[in-house]
Design a protein around this motif. Structure first.
Motif, mmCIF file in Angstrom:
data_model
loop_
_atom_site.group_PDB
_atom_site.id
_atom_site.type_symbol
_atom_site.label_atom_id
_atom_site.label_comp_id
_atom_site.label_asym_id
_atom_site.label_seq_id
_atom_site.Cartn_x
_atom_site.Cartn_y
_atom_site.Cartn_z
ATOM 1 N N GLY A 18 37.203 55.746 28.487
ATOM 2 C CA GLY A 18 36.772 56.140 27.352
ATOM 3 C C GLY A 18 37.291 57.152 26.282
ATOM 4 N N GLU A 19 38.360 57.476 26.772
ATOM 5 C CA GLU A 19 39.093 58.765 25.873
ATOM 6 C C GLU A 19 40.278 58.129 25.205
ATOM 7 O OE1 GLU A 19 40.274 62.617 28.127
ATOM 8 O OE2 GLU A 19 39.497 61.640 29.712
ATOM 9 N N GLN A 20 39.556 57.107 24.036
ATOM 10 C CA GLN A 20 40.481 56.593 23.125
ATOM 11 C C GLN A 20 41.255 57.178 22.459
ATOM 12 O OE1 GLN A 20 37.282 55.858 23.476
ATOM 13 N NE2 GLN A 20 36.819 53.901 23.953
ATOM 14 N N SER A 52 55.377 47.219 13.440
ATOM 15 C CA SER A 52 55.354 48.117 14.297
ATOM 16 C C SER A 52 53.733 48.740 14.382
ATOM 17 C CB SER A 52 56.023 49.502 13.960
ATOM 18 O OG SER A 52 57.547 49.216 14.280
ATOM 19 N N GLN A 53 53.102 48.862 13.503
ATOM 20 C CA GLN A 53 51.602 49.114 13.507
ATOM 21 C C GLN A 53 51.034 47.902 14.060
ATOM 22 O OE1 GLN A 53 50.497 49.599 9.031
ATOM 23 N NE2 GLN A 53 51.519 51.735 9.166
ATOM 24 N N ASP A 54 51.115 46.704 13.771
ATOM 25 C CA ASP A 54 50.611 45.596 14.347
ATOM 26 C C ASP A 54 50.791 45.719 15.949
ATOM 27 O OD1 ASP A 54 49.015 43.289 14.477
ATOM 28 O OD2 ASP A 54 50.918 42.060 14.755
ATOM 29 N N VAL A 55 52.017 45.923 16.572
ATOM 30 C CA VAL A 55 52.191 46.124 17.885
ATOM 31 C C VAL A 55 51.237 47.393 18.516
ATOM 32 C CG1 VAL A 55 53.994 47.187 19.546
ATOM 33 C CG2 VAL A 55 54.738 45.593 17.908
ATOM 34 N N TYR A 60 46.839 48.500 21.982
ATOM 35 C CA TYR A 60 45.475 49.278 22.118
ATOM 36 C C TYR A 60 44.706 48.084 22.594
ATOM 37 C CZ TYR A 60 41.169 51.849 21.297
ATOM 38 O OH TYR A 60 39.995 52.404 21.599
ATOM 39 N N ARG A 61 44.375 46.793 22.085
ATOM 40 C CA ARG A 61 43.492 45.958 22.285
ATOM 41 C C ARG A 61 43.776 45.331 23.525
ATOM 42 N NH1 ARG A 61 43.458 43.004 16.475
ATOM 43 N NH2 ARG A 61 41.936 44.433 15.266
ATOM 44 N N SER A 62 45.052 45.221 24.083
ATOM 45 C CA SER A 62 45.671 44.648 25.447
ATOM 46 C C SER A 62 45.455 45.739 26.557
ATOM 47 C CB SER A 62 46.612 43.768 25.026
ATOM 48 O OG SER A 62 46.371 42.978 24.235
ATOM 49 N N LEU A 63 45.361 46.937 26.414
ATOM 50 C CA LEU A 63 45.837 47.987 27.180
ATOM 51 C C LEU A 63 45.070 47.733 28.744
ATOM 52 C CD1 LEU A 63 47.631 50.346 26.878
ATOM 53 C CD2 LEU A 63 45.621 51.853 26.421
ATOM 54 N N ALA A 64 43.810 46.972 28.744
ATOM 55 C CA ALA A 64 43.357 46.799 29.994
ATOM 56 C C ALA A 64 44.295 45.879 30.833
ATOM 57 C CB ALA A 64 41.928 46.057 29.869
ATOM 58 N N ASP A 65 45.213 45.025 30.059
ATOM 59 C CA ASP A 65 46.041 44.153 30.893
ATOM 60 C C ASP A 65 47.200 44.885 31.397
ATOM 61 O OD1 ASP A 65 44.306 42.080 29.911
ATOM 62 O OD2 ASP A 65 45.733 41.618 28.164
ATOM 63 N N PHE A 66 47.316 46.037 31.214
ATOM 64 C CA PHE A 66 48.740 46.732 31.830
ATOM 65 C C PHE A 66 48.304 46.983 33.255
ATOM 66 C CE2 PHE A 66 50.684 50.943 32.731
ATOM 67 C CZ PHE A 66 51.815 50.222 32.887
ATOM 68 N N ARG A 67 49.089 46.577 34.032
ATOM 69 C CA ARG A 67 48.799 46.778 35.456
ATOM 70 C C ARG A 67 49.638 47.894 36.172
ATOM 71 N NH1 ARG A 67 49.319 41.520 34.625
ATOM 72 N NH2 ARG A 67 47.705 40.410 34.529
ATOM 73 N N GLY A 68 50.500 48.248 35.311
ATOM 74 C CA GLY A 68 51.344 49.459 36.129
ATOM 75 C C GLY A 68 52.349 49.128 36.902
ATOM 76 N N GLU A 69 52.544 47.787 36.962
ATOM 77 C CA GLU A 69 53.541 47.135 37.691
ATOM 78 C C GLU A 69 55.156 47.434 37.392
ATOM 79 O OE1 GLU A 69 52.647 43.069 37.878
ATOM 80 O OE2 GLU A 69 51.074 43.289 38.861
ATOM 81 N N ALA A 70 55.372 47.687 36.122
ATOM 82 C CA ALA A 70 56.363 48.043 35.347
ATOM 83 C C ALA A 70 56.315 49.496 34.791
ATOM 84 C CB ALA A 70 57.114 47.024 34.767
#
Length: 192
Positions: A18-20, A52-55, A60-70
């Motif tokens: 929640g700390e966007q 770059s802005q689009d990236v 941000y929208r896909s941050l939940a998909d980051f699993r921390g494997e890399a």
């Protein structure tokens, strides 16, 4: 602990809780990395700024998909690559494959001949970037990821689908070719 002391993974965890507002920290850390990579694909600053802005919006929208494997930067690279491919397709460029050496060379050189840029840009940094653009796409990508993106051989291997030992050999060869380009095209600037 200040926000700048937090690791990428800690920041991402807090954003997802929640700390966007902390996303600005990730943008600040990676904006130069993203811009450099995007500029390599698009070939001009205006397009690179837009993509770059689009990236960062997509990240941000896909941050939940980051699993921390890399590392976060490795994950972010895939967002950069996907965004660039989408952008270039929308510009109706005929792209058979982003890995096609000639296609990427044409994309990188289409905006303005790099000779005009050499005259305008005298700094060593600009010369190195111009020399990188003269390399094949794979060589340029290796140099950019290793030196500018500070990716490990293993991470580059995952990004490019190569064994880390193969990456090491290819990186060595790419460095040699970069040195040759620097000596051939920038010998006067290097001497002065």
């Amino acid at each position: 602990m200040t926000h700048t002391d937090l690791t990428d993974t800690e920041i991402i965890k807090r954003i997802l809780q929640g700390e966007q507002v902390l996303f600005a920290q990730l943008v600040q850390r990676y904006q130069q990395y993203v811009f450099t990579l995007v500029l390599r694909f698009t070939g001009n600053r205006e397009d690179a700024e837009e993509v770059s802005q689009d990236v960062f919006v997509k990240a941000y929208r896909s941050l939940a998909d980051f699993r921390g494997e890399a590392k976060f930067s490795t994950w972010l690279y895939t967002v950069v690559r996907t965004s660039c491919i989408t952008f270039l397709r929308k510009k109706k460029l005929t792209i058979a494959s982003m890995d096609n050496e000639r296609t990427l060379a044409q994309l990188e050189n289409r905006e303005s001949g790099f000779n005009a840029n050499i005259i305008e840009q005298k700094s060593r940094h600009a010369m190195v970037n111009a020399a990188i653009r003269l390399l094949s796409p794979d060589d340029g990508q290796l140099i950019t990821l290793f030196y500018k993106g500070e990716q490990t051989l293993e991470e580059i291997g995952r990004i490019m689908g190569l064994d880390p030992n193969t990456v090491k050999v290819k990186l060595h060869r790419a460095r040699h070719r970069l040195k040759e380009k620097m000596e051939k095209y920038f010998s006067y600037e290097l001497e002065h």
